[in-house]
Design a protein around this motif. Sequence first.
Motif, mmCIF file in Angstrom:
data_model
loop_
_atom_site.group_PDB
_atom_site.id
_atom_site.type_symbol
_atom_site.label_atom_id
_atom_site.label_comp_id
_atom_site.label_asym_id
_atom_site.label_seq_id
_atom_site.Cartn_x
_atom_site.Cartn_y
_atom_site.Cartn_z
ATOM 1 N N PRO A 42 0.838 -1.201 0.000
ATOM 2 C CA PRO A 42 0.000 0.000 0.000
ATOM 3 C C PRO A 42 0.873 1.250 0.000
ATOM 4 O O PRO A 42 2.057 1.205 0.361
ATOM 5 C CB PRO A 42 -0.790 -0.130 1.298
ATOM 6 N N LEU A 43 0.271 2.368 -0.397
ATOM 7 C CA LEU A 43 0.964 3.650 -0.344
ATOM 8 C C LEU A 43 0.869 4.148 1.096
ATOM 9 O O LEU A 43 -0.129 4.748 1.501
ATOM 10 C CB LEU A 43 0.316 4.632 -1.320
ATOM 11 N N ALA A 44 1.901 3.884 1.880
ATOM 12 C CA ALA A 44 1.861 4.124 3.325
ATOM 13 C C ALA A 44 2.652 5.368 3.697
ATOM 14 O O ALA A 44 3.705 5.654 3.110
ATOM 15 C CB ALA A 44 2.435 2.914 4.064
ATOM 16 N N ASP A 45 2.152 6.102 4.688
ATOM 17 C CA ASP A 45 2.797 7.322 5.163
ATOM 18 C C ASP A 45 4.012 6.955 6.011
ATOM 19 O O ASP A 45 3.895 6.271 7.021
ATOM 20 C CB ASP A 45 1.807 8.150 5.991
ATOM 21 N N ARG A 46 5.166 7.424 5.551
ATOM 22 C CA ARG A 46 6.414 7.166 6.280
ATOM 23 C C ARG A 46 6.811 8.351 7.142
ATOM 24 O O ARG A 46 7.911 8.394 7.686
ATOM 25 C CB ARG A 46 7.540 6.863 5.272
ATOM 26 N N GLY A 47 5.938 9.355 7.263
ATOM 27 C CA GLY A 47 6.226 10.531 8.073
ATOM 28 C C GLY A 47 6.350 11.783 7.238
ATOM 29 O O GLY A 47 6.841 11.747 6.108
ATOM 30 N N ASP A 48 5.897 12.910 7.771
ATOM 31 C CA ASP A 48 6.008 14.217 7.102
ATOM 32 C C ASP A 48 5.298 14.254 5.762
ATOM 33 O O ASP A 48 5.726 14.952 4.839
ATOM 34 C CB ASP A 48 7.484 14.609 6.922
ATOM 35 N N GLY A 49 4.223 13.487 5.631
ATOM 36 C CA GLY A 49 3.483 13.497 4.377
ATOM 37 C C GLY A 49 4.169 12.797 3.235
ATOM 38 O O GLY A 49 3.776 12.935 2.086
ATOM 39 N N HIS A 50 5.192 12.021 3.525
ATOM 40 C CA HIS A 50 5.952 11.290 2.505
ATOM 41 C C HIS A 50 5.427 9.860 2.469
ATOM 42 O O HIS A 50 5.625 9.088 3.418
ATOM 43 C CB HIS A 50 7.435 11.325 2.861
ATOM 44 N N LEU A 51 4.741 9.478 1.378
ATOM 45 C CA LEU A 51 4.127 8.167 1.254
ATOM 46 C C LEU A 51 4.893 7.313 0.254
ATOM 47 O O LEU A 51 5.314 7.809 -0.805
ATOM 48 C CB LEU A 51 2.666 8.285 0.808
ATOM 49 N N THR A 52 5.049 6.044 0.575
ATOM 50 C CA THR A 52 5.788 5.132 -0.286
ATOM 51 C C THR A 52 5.087 3.785 -0.360
ATOM 52 O O THR A 52 4.610 3.277 0.658
ATOM 53 C CB THR A 52 7.212 4.902 0.256
ATOM 54 N N ALA A 53 5.023 3.212 -1.568
ATOM 55 C CA ALA A 53 4.459 1.877 -1.766
ATOM 56 C C ALA A 53 5.613 0.898 -1.962
ATOM 57 O O ALA A 53 5.973 0.549 -3.092
ATOM 58 C CB ALA A 53 3.515 1.861 -2.956
ATOM 59 N N CYS A 54 6.210 0.496 -0.871
ATOM 60 C CA CYS A 54 7.351 -0.422 -0.943
ATOM 61 C C CYS A 54 7.462 -1.178 0.369
ATOM 62 O O CYS A 54 7.447 -0.564 1.447
ATOM 63 C CB CYS A 54 8.650 0.354 -1.212
ATOM 64 N N TRP A 55 7.580 -2.511 0.289
ATOM 65 C CA TRP A 55 7.722 -3.314 1.495
ATOM 66 C C TRP A 55 9.072 -3.089 2.173
ATOM 67 O O TRP A 55 9.225 -3.340 3.362
ATOM 68 C CB TRP A 55 7.565 -4.798 1.165
ATOM 69 N N ARG A 56 10.052 -2.623 1.411
ATOM 70 C CA ARG A 56 11.400 -2.456 1.960
ATOM 71 C C ARG A 56 11.838 -0.992 1.935
ATOM 72 O O ARG A 56 13.018 -0.677 1.748
ATOM 73 C CB ARG A 56 12.388 -3.332 1.177
ATOM 74 N N ALA A 57 10.882 -0.090 2.135
ATOM 75 C CA ALA A 57 11.175 1.342 2.068
ATOM 76 C C ALA A 57 12.267 1.758 3.045
ATOM 77 O O ALA A 57 13.085 2.644 2.740
ATOM 78 C CB ALA A 57 9.898 2.152 2.327
ATOM 79 N N ASP A 58 12.297 1.128 4.199
ATOM 80 C CA ASP A 58 13.296 1.502 5.199
ATOM 81 C C ASP A 58 14.713 1.122 4.786
ATOM 82 O O ASP A 58 15.686 1.608 5.380
ATOM 83 C CB ASP A 58 12.975 0.835 6.546
ATOM 84 N N GLU A 59 14.831 0.266 3.761
ATOM 85 C CA GLU A 59 16.148 -0.170 3.312
ATOM 86 C C GLU A 59 16.613 0.547 2.056
ATOM 87 O O GLU A 59 17.749 0.341 1.606
ATOM 88 C CB GLU A 59 16.138 -1.679 3.063
ATOM 89 N N VAL A 60 15.759 1.395 1.495
ATOM 90 C CA VAL A 60 16.113 2.082 0.247
ATOM 91 C C VAL A 60 17.318 2.989 0.446
ATOM 92 O O VAL A 60 18.156 3.138 -0.454
ATOM 93 C CB VAL A 60 14.906 2.879 -0.285
ATOM 94 N N ALA A 61 17.449 3.592 1.617
ATOM 95 C CA ALA A 61 18.582 4.487 1.876
ATOM 96 C C ALA A 61 19.920 3.774 1.757
ATOM 97 O O ALA A 61 20.966 4.414 1.590
ATOM 98 C CB ALA A 61 18.446 5.114 3.260
ATOM 99 N N ALA A 62 19.907 2.437 1.830
ATOM 100 C CA ALA A 62 21.154 1.679 1.720
ATOM 101 C C ALA A 62 21.634 1.560 0.277
ATOM 102 O O ALA A 62 22.790 1.190 0.039
ATOM 103 C CB ALA A 62 20.969 0.284 2.314
ATOM 104 N N LEU A 63 20.780 1.868 -0.685
ATOM 105 C CA LEU A 63 21.211 1.829 -2.084
ATOM 106 C C LEU A 63 22.253 2.916 -2.309
ATOM 107 O O LEU A 63 22.055 4.061 -1.909
ATOM 108 C CB LEU A 63 20.023 2.046 -3.021
#
Length: 351
Positions: A316-337
């Motif tokens: 789902p397009l989930a709110d990750r804070g500050d109005g920033h929504l992401t549809a990714c199961w591994r959104a918390d790991e994207v910063a590691a790219l």
Amino acid sequence: MTRSVQQPITKDVTSPQELVVVDDLHVRFPVSQGVVHAVRGVSFTIGRGETVALVGESGSGKSTTGFALIRRYTPAEGTISFEGRDITGVKGRELRRLRSDMQLVFQDPYASLNPRMRVRDLVAEPLLVHGRAKPGPALDAEVGDLLEMCGLPRDAAQRHPNAFSGGERQRIAIARALALRPKLLVADEVVSALDVSIKAQIINLLVELQRTHGLAYLFISHDLAVVRNVAHRVMIMYAGRIVETGPTGSIFTAPRHPYSVALLSAAPVADPVAERARERVVLTGDVPSVLDPPAGCPFHSRCPLVVDRCRVEAPPLADRGDGHLTACWRADEVAALPAAHTLDRAPEGHP
């Protein structure tokens, strides 16, 4: 005095009054091979006086979303509300009245204006069709005002489109779109056919018109440098779905979807030092079919972070804070790219 396109506009629309609300929009087109699923489950809002950019590669469904918003396409599912009113099913005269508040500026200024008509007739046509004016001196004065508002001389009304450059033709198209004093403009790649200097002038014009008249824009573009400088919020679209959305600064400096990282890493940077410091993401794999959309996340066939869950369950397009929504199961790991750490190294004014 107009602001240079190289300087970001002041983004002070933190909680605008909602002008447009789109909820679970689906657009499908029957073809001989089956059904094209052009837009799938898209939801978003546009506030009064706000610019929301819709970004994605060709074929992602950007223009289809914009056309559906102003009811040039009929949604298969979902709802579209304008000023608190459901307009999903309006037809006939009711739809004509609605379109005076929602106008479209096309990509190609050479194809969007009838070469056989004078500029005066092109700009006056919406006023005549909607019964806002009658032929005569008052209408001529109104056309002249619209042309001057868009940076053209009043005597341009007497000439034909072929007498103007591409940038001037786009100004004429904008004047025509503004004739009915709309509240929303869908700007579909309005500067992509123009060279760099003219592009900056048209963007400055749109920004000034927004400040003066409180216009809201759905700004459809693939030019990330322009988007960064004009948009209050950005929506990233892939295979008919919005995969990430949030404030412009947050999207560009801290993307949280692998596709956003790839898209932003491909944007050129004018500064050679910053350009050398960035890492590119080269996507592999197949683009999903619009005739037979796969299960799970639409990006899973090209994603460097894909896991089994991505192939079977759509995030789902989930709110990750500050109005920033992401549809990714591994959104918390994207910063590691690796590329995610180089997107914000460009100097101010560049993506």
